[in-house]
Design an enzyme around this catalytic site. Structure first.
Site, PDB file in Angstrom:
ATOM      1  N   ASN A  11      23.786 -85.073 -56.594  1.00 35.80           N
ATOM      2  CA  ASN A  11      23.998 -83.857 -57.312  1.00 35.80           C
ATOM      3  C   ASN A  11      24.625 -82.952 -56.498  1.00 35.80           C
ATOM      4  O   ASN A  11      23.792 -82.335 -55.819  1.00 35.80           O
ATOM      5  CB  ASN A  11      22.555 -83.441 -58.048  1.00 35.80           C
ATOM      6  N   TRP A  12      25.784 -82.607 -56.780  1.00 42.45           N
ATOM      7  CA  TRP A  12      26.472 -81.604 -55.607  1.00 42.45           C
ATOM      8  C   TRP A  12      26.317 -80.231 -56.150  1.00 42.45           C
ATOM      9  O   TRP A  12      26.563 -79.239 -55.426  1.00 42.45           O
ATOM     10  CB  TRP A  12      27.896 -82.172 -55.542  1.00 42.45           C
ATOM     11  N   LYS A  13      25.594 -79.976 -57.163  1.00 43.73           N
ATOM     12  CA  LYS A  13      25.398 -78.650 -57.813  1.00 43.73           C
ATOM     13  C   LYS A  13      26.667 -77.892 -57.416  1.00 43.73           C
ATOM     14  O   LYS A  13      27.648 -78.286 -57.712  1.00 43.73           O
ATOM     15  CB  LYS A  13      24.299 -78.007 -56.934  1.00 43.73           C
ATOM     16  N   HIS A  97      18.008 -81.011 -65.853  1.00 43.61           N
ATOM     17  CA  HIS A  97      17.599 -80.834 -64.353  1.00 43.61           C
ATOM     18  C   HIS A  97      16.779 -79.483 -64.214  1.00 43.61           C
ATOM     19  O   HIS A  97      17.212 -78.518 -64.902  1.00 43.61           O
ATOM     20  CB  HIS A  97      18.752 -80.458 -63.583  1.00 43.61           C
ATOM     21  N   GLU A  99      16.701 -76.959 -62.371  1.00 39.68           N
ATOM     22  CA  GLU A  99      17.485 -75.628 -62.269  1.00 39.68           C
ATOM     23  C   GLU A  99      17.909 -75.206 -63.647  1.00 39.68           C
ATOM     24  O   GLU A  99      17.858 -73.819 -63.785  1.00 39.68           O
ATOM     25  CB  GLU A  99      18.491 -75.847 -61.197  1.00 39.68           C
ATOM     26  N   GLU A 169      11.583 -85.629 -60.951  1.00 44.95           N
ATOM     27  CA  GLU A 169      11.736 -84.823 -59.847  1.00 44.95           C
ATOM     28  C   GLU A 169      10.879 -83.621 -59.998  1.00 44.95           C
ATOM     29  O   GLU A 169      10.805 -82.732 -60.610  1.00 44.95           O
ATOM     30  CB  GLU A 169      13.152 -83.809 -60.114  1.00 44.95           C
ATOM     31  N   GLY A 175      14.692 -79.244 -52.934  1.00 41.54           N
ATOM     32  CA  GLY A 175      15.465 -78.101 -52.078  1.00 41.54           C
ATOM     33  C   GLY A 175      14.323 -77.618 -51.053  1.00 41.54           C
ATOM     34  O   GLY A 175      14.698 -76.528 -50.398  1.00 41.54           O
ATOM     35  N   SER A 215      13.920 -83.848 -52.196  1.00 40.41           N
ATOM     36  CA  SER A 215      14.145 -83.774 -50.821  1.00 40.41           C
ATOM     37  C   SER A 215      14.280 -85.194 -50.081  1.00 40.41           C
ATOM     38  O   SER A 215      13.374 -85.582 -49.345  1.00 40.41           O
ATOM     39  CB  SER A 215      13.096 -83.055 -50.140  1.00 40.41           C
ATOM     40  N   GLY A 236      20.015 -83.906 -53.791  1.00 36.79           N
ATOM     41  CA  GLY A 236      20.752 -82.898 -53.836  1.00 36.79           C
ATOM     42  C   GLY A 236      21.279 -82.462 -52.343  1.00 36.79           C
ATOM     43  O   GLY A 236      22.452 -83.197 -51.967  1.00 36.79           O
ATOM     44  N   GLY A 237      20.674 -81.714 -51.641  1.00 36.84           N
ATOM     45  CA  GLY A 237      21.037 -81.367 -50.428  1.00 36.84           C
ATOM     46  C   GLY A 237      21.611 -82.401 -49.484  1.00 36.84           C
ATOM     47  O   GLY A 237      22.724 -82.279 -48.800  1.00 36.84           O
TER      48      GLY A 237
HETATM   49  C1  PEP Z   1      18.097 -82.212 -56.778  1.00 42.13           C
HETATM   50  O1  PEP Z   1      18.457 -81.080 -57.054  1.00 42.13           O
HETATM   51  O2  PEP Z   1      17.988 -83.187 -57.952  1.00 42.13           O
HETATM   52  C2  PEP Z   1      17.456 -82.538 -55.652  1.00 42.13           C
HETATM   53  C3  PEP Z   1      16.476 -83.403 -55.585  1.00 42.13           C
HETATM   54  O3  PEP Z   1      17.655 -81.840 -54.625  1.00 42.13           O
HETATM   55  P1  PEP Z   1      17.043 -81.947 -53.100  1.00 42.13           P
HETATM   56  O4  PEP Z   1      17.611 -83.293 -52.883  1.00 42.13           O
HETATM   57  O5  PEP Z   1      18.070 -80.875 -52.435  1.00 42.13           O
HETATM   58  O6  PEP Z   1      15.618 -81.720 -53.168  1.00 42.13           O
END
Ligand code: PEP
Length: 253
Positions: A11-13, A97, A99, A169, A175, A215, A236-237
């Protein structure tokens, strides 16, 4: 139990312009071209979807969007429909998601409508659920997951749902660098799968893929993926850098 092919999804957000996204996608394609027995998906921003889908044509990396609107078209300024995502080259779409729930008013009811719209257009929805830190500390993890699943999938029947992917999640792990332990993640995944069994029956529950997100990094992916009910990762990251993300795709090497 049916064999579930692992899915590693990025997920490149709100990162990367069109050109940057194409560059990263092309690098990733090269890095993972020999990966077998694993599906890979990346979800760039809306404005990069078409370009990335074109760049990845013929590769086995699927493109997903990060959100959609449930209506097919109409006076909904700023929104994008499922058919538009298909037209841009998407196969998947992330729905609900945390967010979006936290910052943009996404509710279980809107998530339900979005999943329905995505499936009707032939997209694979990646339906996100998870508890906050306060909810976990209050011992509410399972009741929160129960409600999110029941309401998010309300009025569906098993046959409607064959293309669904679920992502567990925990919000406190997104994050933050705080990953759920493999035991905590497994416990939640097992709970979700048994709830799906109750709601929709065993064939669906044993076939549906449940990804873990929060993470995920090259140094913890393998342990998570060894758990019996973890079928992939939503990342994500660590998905932003192709080199790092490719290590997640090769989690079993
Ligand atoms: C996400 O945003 O779905 C996520 C899992 O982010 P991260 O891997 O950065 O925790």
């Amino acid at each position: 139990m049916s064999r579930r092919i692992p899915l590693i999804a990025g997920n490149w957000k709100m990162h990367k312009t069109g050109m940057q996204a194409v560059e990263a996608a092309t690098q990733l394609q090269d890095l993972v071209k020999h990966a077998t027995d694993v599906e890979v998906m990346i979800a760039p921003t809306f404005t990069a979807l078409y370009q990335v889908a074109q760049a990845l044509k013929g590769s086995h990396i699927a493109v997903g969007a990060q959100n959609l609107h449930w209506e097919k078209q109409g006076a909904f300024t700023g929104e994008i429909s499922a058919d538009m995502l298909v037209d841009a080259g998407c196969r998947h779409v992330i729905v609900g998601h945390s967010e979006r729930r936290q910052f943009f008013g996404e509710t279980d009811a809107s998530v339900n409508r979005k999943i329905r719209a995505a499936l009707a257009a032939g997209l694979f929805p990646v339906f996100c659920i998870g508890e906050t830190e306060a909810q976990r500390e209050a011992g509410e993890t399972f009741s929160v997951l129960d409600k999110q699943v029941r309401d998010g999938l309300k009025d569906f029947v098993f046959d409607d749902l064959s293309d669904l992917v679920i992502a567990y999640e925990p919000v406190w792990a997104i994050g933050t660098g705080k990953t759920a332990s493999k035991e905590q993640a497994q416990e939640a995944h097992q709970f979700i799968r048994s709830l799906l069994d109750t709601l929709f029956g065993k064939p669906f529950a044993s076939a549906v893929r449940i990804l873990y997100g929060g993470s995920v990094k090259p140094d913890n992916v393998r342990a998570l993926m060894e758990m019996p009910d973890i079928d992939g990762a939503l990342v994500g990251g660590a998905s932003l850098d192709p080199e790092t993300f490719s290590k997640l795709v090769f989690f079993n090497h």
